[in-house]
Design a protein around this motif. Structure first.
Motif, mmCIF file in Angstrom:
data_model
loop_
_atom_site.group_PDB
_atom_site.id
_atom_site.type_symbol
_atom_site.label_atom_id
_atom_site.label_comp_id
_atom_site.label_asym_id
_atom_site.label_seq_id
_atom_site.Cartn_x
_atom_site.Cartn_y
_atom_site.Cartn_z
ATOM 1 N N MET A 64 0.835 -1.212 0.000
ATOM 2 C CA MET A 64 0.000 0.000 0.000
ATOM 3 C C MET A 64 0.865 1.254 0.000
ATOM 4 O O MET A 64 0.527 2.248 -0.655
ATOM 5 C CB MET A 64 -0.932 -0.013 1.215
ATOM 6 N N ALA A 65 1.978 1.213 0.736
ATOM 7 C CA ALA A 65 2.887 2.369 0.749
ATOM 8 C C ALA A 65 3.467 2.620 -0.643
ATOM 9 O O ALA A 65 3.553 3.767 -1.101
ATOM 10 C CB ALA A 65 4.007 2.136 1.760
ATOM 11 N N ALA A 66 3.860 1.542 -1.335
ATOM 12 C CA ALA A 66 4.430 1.689 -2.675
ATOM 13 C C ALA A 66 3.385 2.164 -3.676
ATOM 14 O O ALA A 66 3.694 2.951 -4.586
ATOM 15 C CB ALA A 66 5.042 0.366 -3.131
ATOM 16 N N GLU A 67 2.147 1.696 -3.531
ATOM 17 C CA GLU A 67 1.085 2.136 -4.431
ATOM 18 C C GLU A 67 0.763 3.616 -4.225
ATOM 19 O O GLU A 67 0.350 4.298 -5.160
ATOM 20 C CB GLU A 67 -0.160 1.283 -4.211
ATOM 21 N N ARG A 68 0.960 4.102 -3.009
ATOM 22 C CA ARG A 68 0.617 5.492 -2.719
ATOM 23 C C ARG A 68 1.767 6.447 -3.023
ATOM 24 O O ARG A 68 1.572 7.504 -3.635
ATOM 25 C CB ARG A 68 0.206 5.629 -1.252
ATOM 26 N N MET A 117 -7.335 4.172 -1.113
ATOM 27 C CA MET A 117 -7.262 2.917 -0.375
ATOM 28 C C MET A 117 -7.712 1.760 -1.253
ATOM 29 O O MET A 117 -8.634 1.895 -2.059
ATOM 30 C CB MET A 117 -8.133 2.999 0.873
ATOM 31 N N PRO A 118 -7.068 0.603 -1.116
ATOM 32 C CA PRO A 118 -7.503 -0.573 -1.883
ATOM 33 C C PRO A 118 -8.918 -0.988 -1.487
ATOM 34 O O PRO A 118 -9.354 -0.737 -0.356
ATOM 35 C CB PRO A 118 -6.483 -1.652 -1.486
ATOM 36 N N PRO A 119 -9.652 -1.629 -2.380
ATOM 37 C CA PRO A 119 -11.018 -2.088 -2.062
ATOM 38 C C PRO A 119 -10.981 -3.360 -1.207
ATOM 39 O O PRO A 119 -11.181 -4.471 -1.707
ATOM 40 C CB PRO A 119 -11.622 -2.346 -3.444
ATOM 41 N N PHE A 120 -10.739 -3.208 0.096
ATOM 42 C CA PHE A 120 -10.510 -4.356 0.965
ATOM 43 C C PHE A 120 -11.721 -5.290 1.018
ATOM 44 O O PHE A 120 -11.560 -6.503 1.132
ATOM 45 C CB PHE A 120 -10.142 -3.888 2.373
ATOM 46 N N LYS A 121 -12.919 -4.749 0.960
ATOM 47 C CA LYS A 121 -14.105 -5.603 1.011
ATOM 48 C C LYS A 121 -14.141 -6.536 -0.188
ATOM 49 O O LYS A 121 -14.388 -7.747 -0.054
ATOM 50 C CB LYS A 121 -15.369 -4.751 1.060
ATOM 51 N N SER A 122 -13.877 -5.998 -1.370
ATOM 52 C CA SER A 122 -13.863 -6.829 -2.582
ATOM 53 C C SER A 122 -12.708 -7.817 -2.556
ATOM 54 O O SER A 122 -12.845 -8.969 -2.986
ATOM 55 C CB SER A 122 -13.768 -5.939 -3.824
ATOM 56 N N PRO A 141 -3.538 -5.712 -11.098
ATOM 57 C CA PRO A 141 -2.238 -5.050 -11.248
ATOM 58 C C PRO A 141 -2.138 -3.752 -10.456
ATOM 59 O O PRO A 141 -1.052 -3.397 -9.984
ATOM 60 C CB PRO A 141 -2.150 -4.785 -12.758
ATOM 61 N N ASN A 142 -3.252 -3.044 -10.298
ATOM 62 C CA ASN A 142 -3.213 -1.788 -9.547
ATOM 63 C C ASN A 142 -2.912 -1.992 -8.069
ATOM 64 O O ASN A 142 -2.409 -1.088 -7.404
ATOM 65 C CB ASN A 142 -4.556 -1.060 -9.673
ATOM 66 N N TYR A 143 -3.245 -3.179 -7.554
ATOM 67 C CA TYR A 143 -3.062 -3.454 -6.127
ATOM 68 C C TYR A 143 -2.177 -4.685 -5.929
ATOM 69 O O TYR A 143 -2.338 -5.432 -4.964
ATOM 70 C CB TYR A 143 -4.417 -3.664 -5.444
ATOM 71 N N ALA A 144 -1.233 -4.882 -6.849
ATOM 72 C CA ALA A 144 -0.365 -6.062 -6.786
ATOM 73 C C ALA A 144 0.430 -6.097 -5.484
ATOM 74 O O ALA A 144 0.601 -7.159 -4.865
ATOM 75 C CB ALA A 144 0.580 -6.093 -7.991
ATOM 76 N N GLY A 145 0.931 -4.940 -5.062
ATOM 77 C CA GLY A 145 1.700 -4.895 -3.825
ATOM 78 C C GLY A 145 0.859 -5.221 -2.610
ATOM 79 O O GLY A 145 1.302 -5.932 -1.698
ATOM 80 N N THR A 146 -0.367 -4.711 -2.582
ATOM 81 C CA THR A 146 -1.271 -4.997 -1.468
ATOM 82 C C THR A 146 -1.603 -6.480 -1.407
ATOM 83 O O THR A 146 -1.572 -7.099 -0.328
ATOM 84 C CB THR A 146 -2.558 -4.171 -1.602
ATOM 85 N N LEU A 147 -1.944 -7.064 -2.545
ATOM 86 C CA LEU A 147 -2.297 -8.488 -2.569
ATOM 87 C C LEU A 147 -1.118 -9.351 -2.145
ATOM 88 O O LEU A 147 -1.278 -10.313 -1.374
ATOM 89 C CB LEU A 147 -2.763 -8.886 -3.975
ATOM 90 N N TYR A 148 0.076 -9.021 -2.646
ATOM 91 C CA TYR A 148 1.254 -9.800 -2.262
ATOM 92 C C TYR A 148 1.549 -9.644 -0.781
ATOM 93 O O TYR A 148 1.934 -10.604 -0.109
ATOM 94 C CB TYR A 148 2.472 -9.372 -3.082
ATOM 95 N N ASP A 166 -12.777 -7.340 -11.512
ATOM 96 C CA ASP A 166 -13.447 -6.057 -11.721
ATOM 97 C C ASP A 166 -12.982 -4.992 -10.733
ATOM 98 O O ASP A 166 -12.937 -3.807 -11.073
ATOM 99 C CB ASP A 166 -14.971 -6.238 -11.603
ATOM 100 N N TRP A 167 -12.639 -5.418 -9.507
ATOM 101 C CA TRP A 167 -12.255 -4.437 -8.492
ATOM 102 C C TRP A 167 -10.822 -3.927 -8.676
ATOM 103 O O TRP A 167 -10.345 -3.138 -7.856
ATOM 104 C CB TRP A 167 -12.430 -5.014 -7.086
ATOM 105 N N ASN A 168 -10.153 -4.355 -9.733
ATOM 106 C CA ASN A 168 -8.842 -3.781 -10.039
ATOM 107 C C ASN A 168 -8.956 -2.288 -10.326
ATOM 108 O O ASN A 168 -8.069 -1.504 -9.979
ATOM 109 C CB ASN A 168 -8.223 -4.493 -11.241
ATOM 110 N N ILE A 169 -10.058 -1.877 -10.969
ATOM 111 C CA ILE A 169 -10.348 -0.471 -11.222
ATOM 112 C C ILE A 169 -11.497 -0.080 -10.312
ATOM 113 O O ILE A 169 -12.578 -0.672 -10.386
ATOM 114 C CB ILE A 169 -10.728 -0.218 -12.685
ATOM 115 N N SER A 170 -11.274 0.874 -9.422
ATOM 116 C CA SER A 170 -12.320 1.285 -8.494
ATOM 117 C C SER A 170 -13.470 1.931 -9.246
ATOM 118 O O SER A 170 -13.323 2.404 -10.384
ATOM 119 C CB SER A 170 -11.758 2.258 -7.456
#
Length: 519
Positions: free
Chosen positions: A115-119, A266-271, A406-413, A472-476
């Motif tokens: 999340m830090a790297a994405e931001r 913020m990443p879509p944590f619910k999705s 791909p937009n949240y690859a760092g968060t998922l990893y 689908d949740w890759n793009i908010s």
């Protein structure tokens, strides 16, 4: 002169420079992580080893084991302990605390590192944490002389910094690697494997010639130099790189398409948490780390306790499993990219098919290892092959999170690595439970069955429920609405331009004399 030398890097494609920096970044992380395990040998006087216990296979493999062990291994092991410059009477529990303190915060910062790297961008995150790691490594000798608690604190913060790096690197790969080359980029993250082998090989001469403190100063100095190259060669995205060619930038952007957005929300944590494909990826990643930690810890102990051959004492043999994993990871990555570029398989089929190599075959080899009997060479071969085939993880769990979002690859990893790291706690506990009454094949057999089962079951779960399709949740929804509004504005602007152009042509036809020239 330094600037002139650096310009040599501009001759090759920027993607190659990026691959090289990914590989060496993992090298640096592991260099600063594992050097302590060997440094402690020189820092703390060790009691003489009592080699009176015999394993189940000593009588059958005495000659082979002795030749592999070499008669001078005990003397080699004792050599660093005679080095001057400092002697610390730390107990085994205190030494274990020093080594383990690195991992106390590592999973937590791994969770937030993506999340830090994405931001803020992976370039800055990796640079800042690497510089902090180098500083902490430099002050480690002073902390050790102060008190072992001070060294524990330093190692704790070193682990905090190290946890950010791998998720940040995955963000960088997601923004730079075309789909047809992603396997090569992910395989670059096996640089830590070679970093471990080389660090252990070079630390010995440093300890002997310059003392134990040099084994901290030299890695830290190399890290500072590496940070300079990182700052010069790496950018967060292709569009921000100052020296990339127009053709290469266009190739990367066109290949990535509209899947990558430089999101600061913020990443879509619910999705994410309710996604079955993401759950399947976590299970697969957990199985991979379970098998990896299993081979790294339980495998050598089995060979030592049951076969009477200590794998770590045999020099290059101890490095074979790691080198095999690095080599085959590169091969598998190139093969996967070739298959994808030629469209021989879909992304989903590639992820599921190569689970056969990354998880199922290594699991089968773990079972066969128990039935090799008192054959040391065959046992080492099984361990090497098991970890080697696991290099195919570059096409399965180490890449699937980039498929999903791909937009949240760092968060998922980061989430997957946070959960998967718990395997490092469970594997020693299970081993201790089954081997509490002895060290022979009967006690060890269920240990390997459990390890193989986790490998294979995790692969089956992913084959059933995993996918390589972007979610689908890759793009908010906000980005989607913004994209639609932007597209609508572009369409309206194009319509206005067309209308104005048509009216202008109409006026020219109706009033040809209205065009005048000035003299």
């Amino acid at each position: 002169m330094a600037l002139i030398n650096l310009k040599a890097f501009d001759v090759v494609p920027v993607r190659f420079n990026l691959w090289l920096m990914l590989f060496t970044s993992c090298w640096v992380v592991y260099m600063l992580r594992v050097n302590m395990s060997l440094n402690l040998i020189a820092m703390v006087p060790q009691p003489a080893r009592n080699i009176s216990s015999r394993s189940q296979c000593n009588t059958d493999n005495e000659v082979l084991n002795e030749s592999l062990r070499h008669v001078d291994i005990p003397e080699i092991r004792e050599a660093p302990r005679q080095i001057g410059g400092g002697s610390f009477n730390w107990s085994k529990d205190q030494q274990a605390t020093i080594l383990g303190s690195y991992f106390w915060c590592y999973p937590i910062t791994s969770l937030v590192g993506g999340m830090a790297a994405e931001r803020w961008g992976p370039r800055y995150v990796v640079l800042v944490t690497s510089l902090a790691s180098a500083v902490l490594t430099i002050i480690s000798p002073a902390a050790a002389r102060l008190d072992y608690i001070a060294l524990v604190i330093v190692r704790f913060f070193l682990g905090c910094a190290g946890g950010f790096i791998y998720p940040a690197l995955h963000v960088l790969v997601a923004r730079w690697a075309p789909p047809a080359e992603k396997g090569k980029f992910v395989s670059a993250m096996m640089g830590g494997t070679l970093g471990t082998v080389v660090t252990w090989s070079l630390t010995g001469p440093l300890l002997e010639k310059f003392g134990w403190a040099s084994a901290f100063y030299v890695p830290a100095g190399l890290t500072f130099i590496w940070c300079g190259f990182w700052w010069y060669l790496v950018a967060d995205t292709p569009s921000e790189h100052p020296r990339i060619s127009v053709a290469e930038r266009k190739y990367i952007i066109d290949a990535l398409g509209d899947k990558i957005k430089k999101s600061k929300g913020m990443p879509p944590f619910k999705s994410i948490c309710t996604s079955l494909p993401f759950l399947a990826m976590i299970v697969l990643h957990f199985g991979n780390l379970w098998g990896l930690y299993f081979i790294m810890t339980v495998g050598p102990k089995f060979v030592s306790s049951v076969l009477g051959f200590e794998l770590a004492a045999a020099g290059i043999i101890s490095a074979l499993p790691y080198l095999a994993r690095l080599f085959l990871a590169t091969i598998f990555g190139a093969v996967g990219d070739c298959i994808l570029s030629r469209k021989l398989m879909s992304t989903t089929l590639i992820r599921k098919f190569f689970c056969l190599f990354s998880h199922i075959i290594p699991g089968v080899l773990l079972v066969l290892l128990v039935y090799t009997g008192c054959n040391t060479a065959l046992s080492v071969t099984m361990i090497t092959m098991s970890m080697g085939f696991n290099g195919a993880a570059t096409l399965t769990n180490l890449q699937n999170h980039q498929d999903l979002a791909p937009n949240y690859a760092g968060t998922l990893y980061g989430i997957a690595n946070f959960i998967g790291s718990t395997a490092g706690f469970f594997t020693p506990m299970i081993t201790a439970y089954f081997t509490r009454t002895g060290d022979n094949f009967e006690q060890w057999r269920p240990v390997f069955f459990v390890g193989a089962s986790v490998y294979i079951v995790s692969a089956i779960f992913f084959i059933l429920f995993g996918t390589g399709n972007t979610q689908d949740w890759n793009i908010s929804s906000k980005d989607q609405d913004g994209g639609k509004e932007e597209k609508a504005k572009d369409d309206d602007q194009n319509d206005m331009n067309d209308t104005s152009r048509q009216n202008y042509i109409k006026d020219l036809k109706e009033n040809p004399t209205s065009i005048t020239t000035r003299t």
